[in-house]
Design an enzyme around this catalytic site. Structure first.
Site, PDB file in Angstrom:
ATOM      1  N   CYS A   1       0.339 -42.885 -38.664  1.00 39.21           N
ATOM      2  CA  CYS A   1      -0.103 -41.508 -38.856  1.00 39.21           C
ATOM      3  C   CYS A   1      -1.428 -41.389 -39.605  1.00 39.21           C
ATOM      4  CB  CYS A   1       0.958 -40.715 -39.621  1.00 39.21           C
ATOM      5  SG  CYS A   1       2.638 -41.001 -39.044  1.00 39.21           S
TER       6      CYS A   1
ATOM      7  N   HIS B   1      -1.040 -34.392 -46.332  1.00 44.31           N
ATOM      8  CA  HIS B   1      -0.384 -34.896 -45.122  1.00 44.31           C
ATOM      9  C   HIS B   1       0.651 -33.873 -44.665  1.00 44.31           C
ATOM     10  CE1 HIS B   1       0.441 -38.051 -42.266  1.00 44.31           C
ATOM     11  NE2 HIS B   1       1.728 -38.074 -42.583  1.00 44.31           N
TER      12      HIS B   1
ATOM     13  N   HIS C   1       2.485 -32.244 -35.905  1.00 39.59           N
ATOM     14  CA  HIS C   1       2.049 -33.568 -36.377  1.00 39.59           C
ATOM     15  C   HIS C   1       1.408 -34.320 -35.210  1.00 39.59           C
ATOM     16  CE1 HIS C   1       1.601 -37.235 -38.366  1.00 39.59           C
ATOM     17  NE2 HIS C   1       2.780 -37.348 -38.985  1.00 39.59           N
TER      18      HIS C   1
ATOM     19  N   SER D   1     -66.739 -30.358  -9.677  1.00 40.32           N
ATOM     20  CA  SER D   1     -68.054 -29.929 -10.160  1.00 40.32           C
ATOM     21  C   SER D   1     -68.123 -30.063 -11.677  1.00 40.32           C
ATOM     22  CB  SER D   1     -68.338 -28.511  -9.688  1.00 40.32           C
ATOM     23  OG  SER D   1     -69.660 -28.132  -9.997  1.00 40.32           O
TER      24      SER D   1
END
Length: 998
Positions: free
Chosen positions: A177, A308, A347, A622
């Site tokens: 995780c 977490h 999750h 020219s």
């Protein structure tokens, strides 16, 4: 609702003496359930909503966060065949697309980044290999090794490096995780060590089924971090990537710094815990303490912690205890907000850490802390009253105090690998320079549909945006890859840009398909006649290179004439005033007109060259020959001004003359031309110019007009290229000899001979007198140019489009010949900046290389987030086992990618349809037909033409080997992979087969 304000006691300066170890976040990309990008993700989390898909019944695994369109992929963009795309793990597809989007969000084109770019990331578990093996009957000739290459987690980052051409470290991380936050930490270390100059870091999870034991999955289908009613987590899918750069480099390079990573740390719990999957207060707190120590900040200065926060009975209390052990209570109760994005999106396993980081980055950047979804009552097990933390279900403002806002991010992996990152609000960007009044906004894409979406997306982004248009232009010019289909707009402000981008008229947003190779440029310099007061005025005002170059000519002209050229070119008085009329009168005089035309041509040449547009060859008409010769290195500007001034003075000493354009061929004109007139120029098959005494020219033009011929008097008050100039030729030859022309350093086509100029001829003073007296052979010069040049773009250097018109009327001019203007015609009324930038856009469209950095030289520009490439996705999905062997794996783009319930998959079409872009040519003969069938089958398309390129269809060395085996079995052809590489089209490979059989 609580408002968090930083205390005044700690100063930012005290803690940030050295920024050498800081890392800037300069770009982000992500996809989560309910949000296709970071902007949508932020709207989701700040609204407090969740995006979980729930089944009608409750129970562990009954809810899941599904990534919309996870089975859709723009295979062609990345050079994959449909068959390869089906085989590629969806996690790899999404990670690859997000990597491209993240780099674009940061404002970088990987092909043009000067240093190594690293890739650090990881993915979740996947059963895609098992699914491929279960569908092996539908994948004829595909080996298990190829299946493993297409699905192996180890190849996630190296595949990005290969497809995007990145040469820094490609490191695949797997710590469960905490994978993606560990990837961020690893990228930070690589940047500090100098292993790369830019880094992509993140993770992706796309799961075939909910992950986790029933004991950690929420029966109610709702993840409630830190809440008393929390009953577990919800498995989810997602992807996130951040772009990182050393902070000092990011500031120096003008990057938009979204946040600053002051420090990070990673560790493992070790064995000091109850079990392998059990979290540890000691291990987690050590990681947090280490990160804060690296960052050099007091934990009391942290205003927000993105935890977490899984909503599990064991995980949340241990995590809060670990955080409280480090943070203590020094800052007082409720001084730091605690939150978790998992309440919104579930999750996301390997992607969870980086998605939490992105949420925290946006919080410190915007000053808004999102609430934690589903939070109403604190979990008593957390004992929050004895910590500095507070959890709120609602979003709350986060004011900046004496120091910048700070946050930290926590990510924990099953098995005990803990990661913690400390973030800080970025200092405000330096104020931008105003730049030029108009801006060029280039857009490119692989398909017309994508280009149209890109234009619409940019217009939408500009609407209501406060970003300076100069920074929008800079980001598009330097931070986007250049694809074959190209369009652009030139605009003064955002509203003008929006109008052009959304205008249905083709001229508002012209689109060109460029073949791919860099196109050379040939500079064309017109003569006198198109000059006007104010030509290039805004270039003089806003382009330093133009101003310096014109200044060289102004000083040289003053030495020759005692007159300030700028008084004639750019009078201060308005149009209609006596001063402006006097300036116009001076520019109508031959002497000053010739100097002015040369000066502007020289300044334009220098400006184009400063932008990286340099001529492969030059041609002048020219008077334009002098600017062409100067561009070729024969004269310096002062020498050229001396000769142009001498030439103009010679003309003014001649009797009054005139010149007229006549729509007759040279032979036709010669039979009716009065003896006192001369043919001054032959510009095309029926385009000539006559020159001579004024009255004689007037009588002749009146006669031709009565006969029905088209005649036009030129804005020239002398008889150039006629016998009237002969008395002054000796003095002019002497002037040329004194200057001493040098051999040209560039190919230069003579408008006198019509042939490429030799060094001997160019250095001859007699050549320049003949050039002054004799007929201009511009038609012959054009024939030489058009027959010799290969795909060159012609750029007219001067006011108007006289030479461009002559080019287009020439019989040898192809339909696709591109001629670009530098300055508008006097009658158009556009400014020089608009015309130059439009010309630059057209050059870029047609493959001319542009130095965009030089275009903004001297400016302080910033890269800014803009809409990223609009991928043209198709669904690539393996059929379920019960479906028939005839079921296919590719379908057209899907709006959703999942059914309403979100759990079911459907069968799709057999193969992807090969779009007919006008290049398809059917195979001829049995050998070509057989090979075309193999090309199609092995790359997953419905048909292949005789000129289709095997590797451009998505083939590689492995499929080339299968092609060789299949060709041997089908038609008995003995061909090798080397021969496929050397002859990769159906027609060429068929020729190899036929020749081998003779």
């Amino acid at each position: 609702m609580t408002t968090i304000a930083e205390p005044e006691s700690v100063s930012h300066q005290d803690e940030a003496a050295d920024t050498g170890g800081f890392v800037a976040v300069i770009g982000m990309a992500g996809r989560t359930p309910g949000a296709p990008d970071v902007e949508g993700f932020w709207k989701l989390v700040t609204s407090g909503a969740d995006s979980i898909t729930r089944a009608p019944h409750e129970g562990p695994g009954s809810a899941r966060g599904l990534l919309q369109g996870a089975d859709a992929f723009d295979a062609a963009f990345f050079g994959y065949s449909p068959l390869e795309a089906v085989m590629l793990d969806p996690q790899h597809r999404v990670f690859l697309e997000c990597s491209w989007e993240a780099l674009e969000n940061a404002g970088y084109d990987p092909a043009r980044h000067p240093g190594p770019i690293g890739v650090f990331g990881g993915s979740g578990d996947s059963d895609h290999l098992l699914a491929l093996e279960g569908n092996a009957v539908r994948l004829p000739g595909v080996t298990r090794w190829q299946m493993r290459l297409s699905t192996g987690a180890a190849f996630l980052t190296s595949r990005v490096s290969y497809k995007l051409g990145l040469t820094g470290p490609a490191v695949t991380v797997q710590t469960a995780c905490s994978t993606s936050l560990v990837a961020v930490h690893t990228a930070v270390q690589a940047l500090i060590a100098g292993e790369c100059d830019l880094a992509l870091a993140g993770g992706v999870t796309i799961q075939p089924a909910p992950e986790g034991e029933d004991s950690v999955l929420s029966p109610s289908g709702r993840c409630r971090p830190f809440d008393a009613a929390a009953d577990g987590t919800v498995s989810s899918e997602g992807a996130g990537i951040v772009v990182l750069k050393r902070y000092d480099d990011a500031v120096a390079d003008g990057d938009r710094v979204r946040a600053v990573i002051r420090g990070s740390a990673v560790n493992n719990d070790g064995s000091g815990k109850a079990g392998f999957t059990t979290p540890s207060v000691r291990g987690q707190s050590a990681a947090v303490q280490a990160a804060l120590s690296v960052a050099g900040v007091d934990p009391a200065s942290i205003g927000y912690v993105e935890a977490h926060g899984t909503g599990t009975a064991v995980g949340d209390p241990i995590e809060v205890a670990a955080l409280a052990k480090v943070f203590g209570s020094a800052a007082g109760p409720a001084s730091c907000v605690l939150g978790s994005v998992k309440g919104n999106i579930g999750h996301t396993d390997a992607a969870s850490g980086v998605l939490g980081l992105i949420k925290a980055i946006l919080a410190v950047e915007t000053g808004l802390i999102p609430g934690t979804a589903h939070y109403t009552t604190p979990n008593p097990e957390l004992d929050l009253d004895r910590t500095p933390f507070v959890v709120d279900g609602r979003a709350q403002p986060w004011r900046r105090g004496a120091r910048p806002r700070r946050a930290s991010v926590n990510s924990l992996g099953i098995g005990g690998t803990n990661a913690h990152v400390v973030l800080e609000q970025a200092p405000p960007a330096a104020p931008h320079d105003p730049g030029r009044p108009y801006q060029l906004l280039p857009l490119s894409a692989r398909t017309r549909a994508a280009l149209g979406e890109a234009a619409t997306g940019l217009a939408t982004a500009l609407d209501g945006s406060a970003e300076p248009l100069q920074d929008v232009a800079w980001t598009l010019q330097t931070g986007r890859a250049e694809f074959p289909l190209r369009g652009f707009v030139v605009a003064r402000d955002r509203q003008e840009a929006i109008s052009a981008l959304t205008d249905a008229a083709p001229e508002a947003f012209p689109v060109v398909r460029h073949g791919g190779s860099t196109s050379p440029v040939i500079f064309l310099y017109p003569g006198q006649g198109g000059q006007y007061v104010g030509m290039g005025r805004d270039l003089y005002e806003h382009e330093p290179v133009f101003r310096r170059a014109l200044g060289e000519c102004v000083r040289a002209a003053f030495e020759e004439t005692g007159i300030d050229l700028r008084e004639s070119l750019y009078p201060a008085a308005p149009v209609g005033s006596a001063e402006h009329a006097a300036a116009s009168e001076r520019l109508n005089g031959t002497h000053m007109a010739q100097i002015a035309v040369f000066a502007v041509q020289y300044a334009l040449t220098e400006l184009w060259r400063s932008w990286g547009v340099s001529p492969k060859a030059v041609l002048g008409h020219s008077l334009g020959a002098y600017a062409a010769a100067t561009a070729a290195g024969m004269f310096d500007p002062a020498e050229a001004i001396h000769l142009v001034s001498a030439r103009g003075a010679l003309f003014e000493r001649t009797p009054a003359g005139a010149m007229a354009a006549v729509q007759l061929s040279e032979d036709e004109l010669a039979t009716v031309l009065p003896p006192e007139l001369d043919i001054a120029a032959v510009n095309g098959p029926r385009q000539c110019v006559v020159s001579g005494p004024r009255e004689a020219v007037r009588r002749f033009t009146d006669q031709l007009t009565l006969q029905g011929h088209d005649v036009r008097l030129l804005r020239i008050t002398t008889a150039a290229h006629s016998r009237l100039v002969e008395p002054g030729l000796w003095s002019f030859e002497k002037a040329v000899a004194q200057v001493g022309p040098r051999a040209p350093r560039l190919p230069w086509i003579s408008d006198h001979t019509g042939l490429p100029m030799t060094a001997e001829l160019a250095c001859s003073p007699q050549y320049w007198t003949r050039h002054l007296r004799r007929t201009v052979r511009f038609d012959a010069a054009l024939e030489t140019l058009l027959s010799a040049q290969d795909g060159a773009v012609l750029l007219e250097i001067g006011p108007g489009h006289t030479l461009g018109s002559l080019v287009r009327r020439n019989p040898m001019c192809g339909r696709d010949q591109v001629v670009v203007q530098s300055l508008p015609h006097a009658a158009v009324g556009l400014g020089g900046s608009t015309a130059m930038l439009t010309g630059l856009g057209r050059l870029w469209q047609h493959g001319v290389s542009v130095d965009w950095t030089a275009v903004h030289s001297g400016e302080q520009r910033l890269r800014i987030p803009l809409p990223t490439y609009p991928f043209q996705r198709q669904v690539f999905r393996l059929p379920k086992g019960a479906e028939s062997a005839g079921s296919g794996m590719v379908s057209p783009p899907s709006a959703a990618g999942t059914t309403a319930a979100g759990m079911e998959e459907a069968a799709s079409l057999v193969v992807t349809h090969r779009e007919d872009d006008g290049t398809y040519e059917a195979p001829v003969g049995e050998t070509e037909e057989a090979l075309a069938g193999l090309f199609a089958r092995l790359t997953g398309i419905d048909r292949a033409g005789r000129h289709d390129h095997f590797f451009e269809l998505g083939g590689d060395s492995l499929t080339a080997n299968r092609l060789c085996v299949a060709a041997r079995e089908l038609i008995g052809a003995q061909i090798s992979v080397r021969e496929v590489l050397a002859a990769p089209t159906v027609a060429r490979l068929a020729r190899v087969v036929r020749e081998a059989g003779t």
